[in-house]
Design a protein around this motif. Structure first.
Motif, PDB file in Angstrom:
ATOM      1  N   SER A  21     165.503  88.860  79.110  1.00  0.00           N
ATOM      2  CA  SER A  21     164.801  87.748  78.463  1.00  0.00           C
ATOM      3  C   SER A  21     164.036  88.239  77.240  1.00  0.00           C
ATOM      4  O   SER A  21     163.473  89.332  77.249  1.00  0.00           O
ATOM      5  N   ASP A  51     164.127  77.603  72.775  1.00  0.00           N
ATOM      6  CA  ASP A  51     164.324  78.695  73.720  1.00  0.00           C
ATOM      7  C   ASP A  51     164.356  80.029  72.976  1.00  0.00           C
ATOM      8  O   ASP A  51     165.152  80.205  72.052  1.00  0.00           O
ATOM      9  N   GLU A 111     167.788  85.109  75.397  1.00  0.00           N
ATOM     10  CA  GLU A 111     168.011  86.375  76.080  1.00  0.00           C
ATOM     11  C   GLU A 111     168.783  87.317  75.160  1.00  0.00           C
ATOM     12  O   GLU A 111     169.621  86.881  74.372  1.00  0.00           O
TER      13      GLU A 111
END
Length: 155
Positions: free
Chosen positions: A143, A118, A121
């Motif tokens: 993000s 990932d 953010e």
């Protein structure tokens, strides 16, 4: 003709009615600010990285005020919300990149991720501390994009 002359006697009364605003900053209590910063960063690490919700939440005020529209007000609802979130997202982590304190406010610039793949953010969390308790929170979340228009990182 000057503005004062054109206003006549009204100019004096008008000028006297304008409040004086002082831009002087109150003297900082750096020791308290650093204690607040330590309290928030320790809480944040335990809560969001170790997922120790009950132990770390001892520093939250019972009437904790939350400005994130997805998270409820109050200590117990906050803990309940994130206990559920961490069960669904066991790999969630939040790395504090930098922090600062000023008066009763503590700012964190954070990189939050939900697993190794990932991008995560960029988060700015702002906490208000009162008498050794976290009483209020705001955040701004963005993000991390795959591509950027520049070579700068978000951190």
């Amino acid at each position: 003709m000057s503005i004062l002359k054109s206003l006549g006697g009204a100019s004096v009364a008008l000028l006297l009615a304008v409040p004086v605003v002082s831009l002087a900053q109150p003297e900082r209590d750096v020791e308290t600010e650093e204690a607040n910063r330590a309290l928030v960063t320790e809480f944040y690490d335990q809560f969001f990285n170790e997922h120790e919700t009950e132990q770390s939440s001892r520093v939250l005020a019972q009437d904790y005020i939350q400005h994130n529209p997805e998270v409820p007000d109050g200590k117990a609802p906050f803990v309940d919300y994130f206990e559920g979130y961490f069960k669904e997202n066991p790999n969630y982590k939040s790395e504090i990149v930098r922090s600062a304190a000023d008066g009763d406010l503590v700012w964190l610039h954070v990189h939050s991720t939900n697993g190794d793949d990932d991008r995560g953010e960029a988060v700015v969390d702002i906490f208000r501390v009162k008498q050794g308790k976290i009483v209020e929170h705001w955040d701004v979340i963005q993000s991390v994009p795959e591509n950027a228009a520049n070579d700068n990182t978000m951190f």
